[in-house]
Design an enzyme around this catalytic site. Structure first.
Site, PDB file in Angstrom:
ATOM      1  N   CYS A  39       0.893  -1.195   0.168  1.00 22.86           N
ATOM      2  CA  CYS A  39       0.179   0.128   0.141  1.00 22.86           C
ATOM      3  C   CYS A  39       0.889   1.362  -0.155  1.00 22.86           C
ATOM      4  CB  CYS A  39      -0.735  -0.146   1.228  1.00 22.86           C
ATOM      5  SG  CYS A  39      -1.979   1.309   1.199  1.00 22.86           S
ATOM      6  N   HIS A  81      -9.588  -4.065   0.472  1.00 24.28           N
ATOM      7  CA  HIS A  81      -8.369  -3.278   0.676  1.00 24.28           C
ATOM      8  C   HIS A  81      -8.965  -1.852   0.764  1.00 24.28           C
ATOM      9  CE1 HIS A  81      -3.995  -2.075   0.526  1.00 24.28           C
ATOM     10  NE2 HIS A  81      -4.598  -1.203   0.355  1.00 24.28           N
ATOM     11  N   GLU A  82      -9.365  -1.467  -0.408  1.00 22.14           N
ATOM     12  CA  GLU A  82      -9.749  -0.038  -0.514  1.00 22.14           C
ATOM     13  C   GLU A  82     -11.055   0.271   0.580  1.00 22.14           C
ATOM     14  OE1 GLU A  82      -8.183   2.257  -1.621  1.00 22.14           O
ATOM     15  OE2 GLU A  82      -6.857   0.857  -2.923  1.00 22.14           O
ATOM     16  N   HIS A  85      -9.677   1.232   3.861  1.00 21.53           N
ATOM     17  CA  HIS A  85      -9.137   2.430   4.009  1.00 21.53           C
ATOM     18  C   HIS A  85     -10.308   3.490   4.440  1.00 21.53           C
ATOM     19  CE1 HIS A  85      -5.100   2.289   2.752  1.00 21.53           C
ATOM     20  NE2 HIS A  85      -5.370   1.543   1.637  1.00 21.53           N
TER      21      HIS A  85
END
Length: 117
Positions: A39, A81-82, A85
């Site tokens: 990342c 993953h996003e 965030h």
């Protein structure tokens, strides 16, 4: 207006980037994939992360229209993953305390070297 927005552009995909406004996903399998992740928030570090292999995404598109899609493999990993965030998590939060501690120590050391240079 409170919006959580992510745009994913998988370079191999010839379609337009995927816009996800207020995304949420549902896990569709107990099957877990292990994939190496990295990342820009933790530059230079890559670790194997375990994530559900098959998910269903619900979000709004760039025009505010709702949509759903199912994703597996790398695509599913990218979405998860996003979304992490947006929820204040990084891929390192999925690692053991020991691995997370080692990465934190290395980042601290790198920062000290940069400041003293």
């Amino acid at each position: 207006m409170h919006l959580r927005v992510v745009v994913i552009d998988l370079q191999d995909d010839e379609h337009e980037p995927l816009v996800m406004i207020n995304p949420e996903y549902e896990i569709l399998t107990k099957q877990i994939d292990e994939m190496q992740e990295g990342c820009l928030s933790v530059p230079g570090f890559y670790e194997v992360v375990k994530r559900p292999e098959h998910i269903r995404l619900s979000a709004l598109d760039r025009n505010g229209e709702p949509y759903t899609l199912e994703a597996t493999g790398l695509f599913a990993v990218c979405i998860q993953h996003e979304c992490d965030h947006l929820n204040g998590k990084l891929f390192v939060d999925h690692l053991s305390n020991l691995k997370r501690s080692r990465i934190r120590s290395k980042l601290t050391k790198q920062k000290r070297v940069e400041v003293s240079s």
